[in-house]
Design an enzyme around this catalytic site. Sequence first.
Site, short mmCIF file in Angstrom:
data_model
loop_
_atom_site.label_atom_id
_atom_site.label_comp_id
_atom_site.label_asym_id
_atom_site.label_seq_id
_atom_site.Cartn_x
_atom_site.Cartn_y
_atom_site.Cartn_z
N HIS A 1 9.59 0.42 8.28
CA HIS A 1 8.95 -0.89 8.48
C HIS A 1 8.73 -1.87 7.48
CE1 HIS A 1 7.22 1.29 12.35
NE2 HIS A 1 6.75 2.09 11.35
N ASP A 2 8.32 -1.65 6.35
CA ASP A 2 8.17 -2.63 5.31
C ASP A 2 9.49 -3.17 4.68
OD1 ASP A 2 5.29 -0.78 4.02
OD2 ASP A 2 5.49 -2.20 5.67
N ASN B 1 -2.39 2.81 3.44
CA ASN B 1 -1.89 4.01 3.77
C ASN B 1 -2.59 5.18 3.01
OD1 ASN B 1 0.18 3.48 5.41
ND2 ASN B 1 1.43 2.81 3.71
N THR C 1 2.82 -5.89 2.52
CA THR C 1 3.24 -4.95 3.61
C THR C 1 2.11 -3.81 3.84
OG1 THR C 1 4.20 -3.60 1.52
CG2 THR C 1 5.68 -5.14 2.77
N PHE D 1 -0.71 -0.76 12.53
CA PHE D 1 -1.78 -0.39 11.51
C PHE D 1 -2.18 -1.51 10.62
CE2 PHE D 1 -4.06 2.35 8.90
CZ PHE D 1 -3.82 1.92 7.52
N ASN D 2 -1.37 -2.20 9.88
CA ASN D 2 -1.71 -3.26 8.93
C ASN D 2 -2.85 -4.17 9.43
OD1 ASN D 2 -0.13 -2.05 6.95
ND2 ASN D 2 1.51 -3.52 7.30
N ASP E 1 0.97 -1.04 0.03
CA ASP E 1 0.12 -0.01 0.02
C ASP E 1 0.76 1.19 0.09
OD1 ASP E 1 -0.87 0.54 3.70
OD2 ASP E 1 0.93 -0.39 2.56
N ASP F 1 6.78 1.29 2.04
CA ASP F 1 6.50 0.32 0.95
C ASP F 1 7.48 0.59 -0.21
OD1 ASP F 1 3.63 1.11 2.37
OD2 ASP F 1 3.58 -0.91 1.56
O1 RIB Z 1 2.61 0.24 10.97
C1 RIB Z 1 3.37 0.27 9.79
C2 RIB Z 1 2.70 -0.30 8.49
O2 RIB Z 1 1.42 0.47 8.13
C3 RIB Z 1 3.77 -0.20 7.38
O3 RIB Z 1 3.22 -1.01 6.49
C4 RIB Z 1 3.22 1.25 6.69
O4 RIB Z 1 3.20 1.31 5.22
C5 RIB Z 1 1.91 1.24 7.17
O5 RIB Z 1 0.92 0.45 6.07
CA CA Z 2 2.61 -0.43 3.79
#
Ligand code: RIB
Ligand code: CA
Length: 311
Positions: free
Chosen positions: A240-241, A40, A126, A167-168, A10, A15
Amino acid sequence: MKYHILFDCDPGIDDAVAFALAGAHPEVFVMDGVTTVAGNQTSERVTGNALKLIAFLGIDAPVARGAAGPLLREIIPAGDIHGSTGLGNCVLPETDRTVVPEFAPEFMCRKIRELPRGERMVLVPTGPLTNIALLLKAFPDCREKIDRIVLMGGSMSGGNITVSAEFNIWEDPEAAAIVFESGIPIVMCGLDVTMQCGFRREQVRQLLRDESEVARAYGEMMNFYFETTVYEKQEKIAIHDAVTFMYLLHPEIFSGREMHVQIDCSEGLNRGMTVCDTRVWSDAKPNALVLLQADSDKFEEYLLEAIHSYR
Ligand code: RIB
Ligand code: CA
């Protein structure tokens, strides 16, 4: 080691960094396809970003558009952390690349079925896990040809979108539950490890001054983070990703524990929480390798090397 990859994303600044890391290693990653999921930003924006990114980085991969929202709930985009375009202030060149006609889960199924005999697919999600859940539910025959799912999501130590959840997973908890209950081996790159993996302000500034257009573009994307409420007082951003592909490239710089992970699908304080069973006496069968530690210096070294490999 070569991996057949389906990258579900996303984009999203981190990403986008994952794209750059994977694209810098075609000798390791056969990018069979990129699929997009709203998270996102809206489906339209993340899909447009994915097409621009593969063109900008010279990645030869088909792109399929996926779910425009979670399985059951209304979509709540990630807010200002990635900016209104999803890539901060960075404006990538326009591209004439287009998506394939198939819906992402159908596309993923076709790519898995088309694998040469004896080959298996690695899924790298991701974003929210909506497309992966739809693939597993709509095309269960694909499961036996999926080697593992290396996902960014979850946390054992508190959330980011809420106190409890990452979040994901929070965006589509029901999809995450389907994936974690699938029996397919999972590598969970959660906040415990991803918060150790990123760049400091000075490293981002150096990218902004780089002679390479790609390096400068990534400096611009990541510099946006420092303007957000999450990072305005921080010295370092978490990418993160990128941990997903970094784990596949350099598993030796990470450590973790096999655990049984469940998803809280209730509404309220713990919605989307990844409930990790750390009890040594538990008889719950582990369903995920939860990464907990990273060599941050090596992460930075390998990621900068990848970004600078684009000339
Ligand atoms: O919590 C971080 C995740 O949420 C990452 O994948 C970032 O791109 C958002 O999608
Ligand atoms: Ca992401």
